[in-house]
Write a protein that holds these residues in place. Structure first.
Motif, mmCIF file in Angstrom:
data_model
loop_
_atom_site.group_PDB
_atom_site.id
_atom_site.type_symbol
_atom_site.label_atom_id
_atom_site.label_comp_id
_atom_site.label_asym_id
_atom_site.label_seq_id
_atom_site.Cartn_x
_atom_site.Cartn_y
_atom_site.Cartn_z
ATOM 1 N N PHE A 173 26.354 11.156 -23.767
ATOM 2 C CA PHE A 173 26.299 12.608 -23.867
ATOM 3 C C PHE A 173 27.550 13.179 -24.534
ATOM 4 O O PHE A 173 28.630 12.593 -24.493
ATOM 5 C CB PHE A 173 26.150 13.237 -22.477
ATOM 6 N N ARG A 231 22.387 14.561 -26.048
ATOM 7 C CA ARG A 231 22.248 13.134 -25.759
ATOM 8 C C ARG A 231 22.072 12.399 -27.094
ATOM 9 O O ARG A 231 21.339 12.863 -27.970
ATOM 10 C CB ARG A 231 21.045 12.897 -24.852
ATOM 11 N N TYR A 261 19.632 18.593 -24.486
ATOM 12 C CA TYR A 261 19.100 18.550 -23.126
ATOM 13 C C TYR A 261 18.496 19.908 -22.789
ATOM 14 O O TYR A 261 19.133 20.951 -22.967
ATOM 15 C CB TYR A 261 20.182 18.202 -22.097
#
Length: 294
Positions: A222, A231, A240
């Protein structure tokens, strides 16, 4: 342009549709399909008015076909018997009288058919709408009748409708930015990534052993950038998406007309180029499986 045209209009509570066909070799050949939602005032019309409105709208829509034809016979087919009264000047009100006068230009003959023989126009007028949300309450619209499931009346069209619960009255380009703002404000409190977010932002690890191990196992995947959590898988950068915004993403990329209602695997591949969340493929598969038009 040398064979008869038939206009087949139809109306339901929230929309109108029409089919233009031409008789060739004794069979109906489709020339065009069309449909649209009823606008604000039109929703208050009685069914006889909606049926006449549908006939008038699609005669205007296909005027170049009807008046460009060298054949005098032009038929408007209806499954609504009150429409036949217009040939005898028996009109429901002044509005219908005005429309009937305009229709005279087309030299139409009215033909009644039972609904079972009028299913093509009937289907077009009842086409499923993209899933949408009421701006006022956030309640989703029914995919079949286009009304908010909470009984409200607020509506939005196209791209705005798909993300109305998130973006309010935004224009398309503004809507994308507002969607990101909503993601940005929701990520810090999202339980699925809260620990990773806090670690990337402040360098602080959870004190609980299992949570600490989970963060250390994921942190290299991440990146926190401008308040958004990304990500990385290979060369793909995936945003995300918090739980309450995932439906919005699937609406925009599947239910929306530009999404094309693509199959589950293709939809997953498309979305994974830009988005990610836990249980992603399961959610996408269930979304497509429950999609009525699909």
């Amino acid at each position: 342009m040398h064979t008869p045209f038939i206009v087949k209009p139809d109306a339901c509570d929230v929309s109108i549709g029409g089919v233009l066909v031409q008789i060739k070799d004794g069979k109906e050949r489709v020339v065009a399909y069309a449909s649209r939602r009823l606008q604000d005032a039109e929703l208050n019309y009685g069914m006889p008015e909606k049926e006449v409105l549908a006939g008038l709208f699609y005669c205007r829509q296909w005027r170049h076909y009807l008046l460009g034809s060298s054949v005098f016979l032009r038929v408007i087919q209806t499954d609504h018997k009150p429409n036949l009264a217009m040939e005898k000047n028996k009109l429901a009100n002044k509005r219908v009288e005005k429309w009937a006068l305009e229709l005279q230009e087309y030299g139409l003959q009215f033909l009644y058919k039972e609904r079972k023989s009028h299913t093509d126009a009937d289907a077009v007028s009842r086409m499923s709408m993209p899933a949408e949300h009421s701006v006022d309450t956030g309640a989703p619209f029914c995919r079949h009748c286009s009304r908010p499931v909470d009984g409200g009346s607020a509506k939005r069209l196209g791209f705005e409708a798909a993300i109305a619960g998130v973006t309010g009255n935004a224009l398309p380009m503004q809507a994308a930015l507002l969607f990101l703002e909503k993601v940005r404000s929701s990520v810090p409190s999202d339980p699925a990534v809260r620990d990773v977010y806090e670690y990337l932002k402040t360098g602080t690890l959870p004190t609980e052993g299992n949570r600490m191990k989970a963060v250390m196992a994921q942190e290299s995947l991440f990146e926190l950038r401008d308040g958004l959590l990304y990500r990385y898988v290979g060369e793909m950068e995936q945003l995300y998406v918090p739980a309450h915004l995932r439906e919005t993403v699937m609406v925009m990329h599947h239910d929306h007309p530009m999404g094309g209602h693509i199959a589950g695997r293709r939809l997953a591949e498309r979305l994974l180029r830009e988005f990610w969340w836990p249980g992603f493929r399961k959610d996408v598969g269930e979304w497509v499986e429950k999609c009525y038009p699909c």
